[in-house]
Design an enzyme around this catalytic site. Structure first.
Site, PDB file in Angstrom:
ATOM      1  N   HIS A 190       0.598  22.581  -1.344  1.00 29.64           N
ATOM      2  CA  HIS A 190      -0.331  22.271  -2.489  1.00 29.64           C
ATOM      3  C   HIS A 190      -1.275  23.025  -2.833  1.00 29.64           C
ATOM      4  O   HIS A 190      -1.703  24.192  -2.240  1.00 29.64           O
ATOM      5  CB  HIS A 190      -1.186  20.833  -2.064  1.00 29.64           C
ATOM      6  CG  HIS A 190      -2.179  21.130  -1.001  1.00 29.64           C
ATOM      7  ND1 HIS A 190      -1.734  21.265   0.338  1.00 29.64           N
ATOM      8  CD2 HIS A 190      -3.689  21.246  -0.864  1.00 29.64           C
ATOM      9  CE1 HIS A 190      -2.752  21.656   1.106  1.00 29.64           C
ATOM     10  NE2 HIS A 190      -3.827  21.506   0.416  1.00 29.64           N
TER      11      HIS A 190
ATOM     12  N   HIS B 154      -0.795  26.222  -0.430  1.00 29.62           N
ATOM     13  CA  HIS B 154      -1.026  26.322   0.891  1.00 29.62           C
ATOM     14  C   HIS B 154      -0.413  25.116   1.662  1.00 29.62           C
ATOM     15  O   HIS B 154      -0.305  24.016   0.969  1.00 29.62           O
ATOM     16  CB  HIS B 154      -2.195  26.722   1.333  1.00 29.62           C
ATOM     17  CG  HIS B 154      -3.329  25.999   0.851  1.00 29.62           C
ATOM     18  ND1 HIS B 154      -3.976  25.837  -0.340  1.00 29.62           N
ATOM     19  CD2 HIS B 154      -4.119  24.938   1.692  1.00 29.62           C
ATOM     20  CE1 HIS B 154      -4.618  24.829  -0.366  1.00 29.62           C
ATOM     21  NE2 HIS B 154      -4.823  24.292   0.798  1.00 29.62           N
TER      22      HIS B 154
HETATM   23  C1  SIN Z   1      -6.412  22.570   3.351  1.00 25.54           C
HETATM   24  O1  SIN Z   1      -5.288  21.867   2.927  1.00 25.54           O
HETATM   25  O2  SIN Z   1      -7.262  22.787   2.805  1.00 25.54           O
HETATM   26  C2  SIN Z   1      -6.383  22.593   5.058  1.00 25.54           C
HETATM   27  C3  SIN Z   1      -5.605  23.853   5.481  1.00 25.54           C
HETATM   28  C4  SIN Z   1      -5.461  23.769   6.857  1.00 25.54           C
HETATM   29  O3  SIN Z   1      -6.346  23.265   7.673  1.00 25.54           O
HETATM   30  O4  SIN Z   1      -5.104  25.059   7.187  1.00 25.54           O
END
Ligand code: SIN
Length: 282
Positions: free
Chosen positions: A102, A258
């Site tokens: 996302h 990510h």
């Molecule tokens: C997020 O999606 O902001 C969390 C990413 C993470 O915890 O690595």
């Protein structure tokens, strides 16, 4: 590549670089901030190791890149509402927060420019975060597909994760999530976004928030969207960051997807996240 006082060392071919030679708790000069900004634009996600940040210092650093925003559905720290705790306790077994490809808060009219995530407690193994370069995702599509996507608008909504019936009902027990009817609202964004600073085009859809194309049903949209979601996270466009305590990741939410891996059952992980206000995608 060196930016005079700071140094950026790429961690993968597609995107991502570790930055050395800077302590984020210091009051950084405008010139160092400009170098960090350039490194972000060049590498799309940048990482800093061994930082020691109070909530005030994390906020002060992120504010140098723009005003911060509070999350619509996750309550921030009592004294610092801009900071959300991304936490999973050792005994939790459900899906983790951010555990799907996302970009952040694309249900908003102006999704975040970027997020700054600071690691407080990391598992002994696992819990890495993956990032994917959406310029590459766009540039590797055929000219015919690029042309077709240029005319399409996508509908984004937070109802999947944060609606009254959404995933937050069963997941993220340790986080302060407040599902609400606001998550049912829909927002239009172009499927191909031109980055406001680099002028490069990138794919701008994601599995968490994008539900269909404008003027089409979800059923009609699904085959092409599923293709794009898969293409967007092709291994060749990604990098993977192994967290250590005190590490910081700063990603350009306008050009990066990510994904927080959920492979650390039995261990605790806690991060502090702030999001910098962005502009309306065009
Ligand atoms: C997020 O999606 O902001 C969390 C990413 C993470 O915890 O690595």
């Amino acid at each position: 590549m060196t930016y005079q006082t700071i140094k950026a060392t790429p961690i993968a071919g597609a995107l991502g670089a570790e930055i050395s030679g800077v302590s984020l708790s210091d009051e950084l000069s405008d010139s160092v901030i400009a170098k960090i900004r350039n490194a972000l634009l060049d590498h799309l996600v940048i990482f800093f190791r061994d930082q020691k940040l109070t909530p005030e210092q994390q906020i002060a650093f992120a504010r140098r890149f723009g005003p911060l925003e509070e999350h619509d559905f996750v309550k921030g720290l009592p004294d610092h509402p801009e900071i959300i705790r991304v936490v999973r306790e050792a005994d939790e077994t459900s899906l983790n927060f951010g555990g799907a490809w996302h970009s952040d808060v694309t249900h908003q009219e102006c999704p975040a420019l970027g997020s700054v995530l600071y690691a407080l407690d990391v598992p002994p193994y696992g819990g890495d975060t993956l990032f994917s370069n959406q310029y590459l995702a766009y540039e590797t599509l055929s000219p015919g597909m690029q042309q077709m996507l240029a005319g399409l608008t996508a509908i984004h909504t937070a109802r999947g994760p944060f609606g009254p019936e959404g995933r937050s009902k069963t997941n993220w027990q340790s986080m302060q999530v407040e599902p609400s009817a606001k998550a049912l609202e829909e927002m239009e964004h172009p499927v191909v976004r031109t980055h406001p600073e680099t002028g490069r085009k990138g794919l701008f859809v994601n599995k968490t928030f994008t539900v269909r194309f404008k003027d089409m049903t979800e059923q009609e949209s699904s085959p092409l969207l599923e293709y794009l979601f898969k293409h967007a996270s092709h291994e060749g466009f990604t990098c993977r960051f192994r967290w250590t305590p005190g590490a910081v990741a700063f990603w350009d939410n306008r050009a990066v997807l990510h994904y927080a891996l959920n492979d650390y059952s039995g261990h605790r992980r806690e991060m502090h996240r702030v999001a910098i206000s962005g502009d309306r995608p065009v």
